[in-house]
Design a protein around this motif. Structure first.
Motif, mmCIF file in Angstrom:
data_model
loop_
_atom_site.group_PDB
_atom_site.id
_atom_site.type_symbol
_atom_site.label_atom_id
_atom_site.label_comp_id
_atom_site.label_asym_id
_atom_site.label_seq_id
_atom_site.Cartn_x
_atom_site.Cartn_y
_atom_site.Cartn_z
ATOM 1 N N LEU A 7 0.933 -1.073 0.075
ATOM 2 C CA LEU A 7 -0.127 0.050 0.055
ATOM 3 C C LEU A 7 0.952 1.332 -0.031
ATOM 4 O O LEU A 7 0.573 2.088 -0.573
ATOM 5 N N CYS A 11 0.982 4.064 -3.278
ATOM 6 C CA CYS A 11 0.661 5.430 -2.826
ATOM 7 C C CYS A 11 1.838 6.370 -3.698
ATOM 8 O O CYS A 11 1.477 7.187 -4.459
ATOM 9 N N ILE A 26 -5.907 6.289 0.954
ATOM 10 C CA ILE A 26 -5.171 5.576 1.847
ATOM 11 C C ILE A 26 -4.722 6.375 3.115
ATOM 12 O O ILE A 26 -5.061 5.767 4.111
ATOM 13 N N THR A 30 -5.950 4.349 6.640
ATOM 14 C CA THR A 30 -5.251 3.482 7.343
ATOM 15 C C THR A 30 -4.517 4.646 8.285
ATOM 16 O O THR A 30 -5.021 5.639 8.726
#
Length: 98
Positions: A7, A11, A26, A30
């Motif tokens: 992840l 990004c 994200i 997160t």
């Protein structure tokens, strides 16, 4: 840990498919290191656009002198390419390191 790396790396790589939307999503969803990388990548995605608008402002204030316009366009093209490469390098670095 593997999902966090993926992840975080996505990004940075999102410059190719969703430069602002993916890091913002994200960042909101997160926490921890993934959130840190999402925020960092978002700012890195914004810099070329901010420099572009600053360049346009300088061109407008400049009055259209050809030589200075060419120099300004070259400078902001170099900035854009630099940040594109920076995103690519940081995306790979996040995947490989640690």
């Amino acid at each position: 840990m593997k999902a966090e790396k993926l992840l975080s790396s996505l990004c940075y790589f999102s410059i190719f498919f969703a430069p602002f939307l993916f890091p913002i999503i994200i960042y909101v969803l997160t926490y921890g290191i993934v959130r840190h990388h999402a925020g960092k990548s978002l700012w890195i995605h914004l810099v070329p656009y901010l420099s572009f608008f600053i360049g346009i402002g300088v061109l407008v204030l400049n009055g259209g002198n050809q030589m200075s316009s060419l120099i300004i366009i070259c400078i902001f093209t170099v900035i854009g390419v630099y940040y594109l490469i920076l995103n690519f390098v940081r995306g790979i670095k996040v995947l490989i390191v640690n």
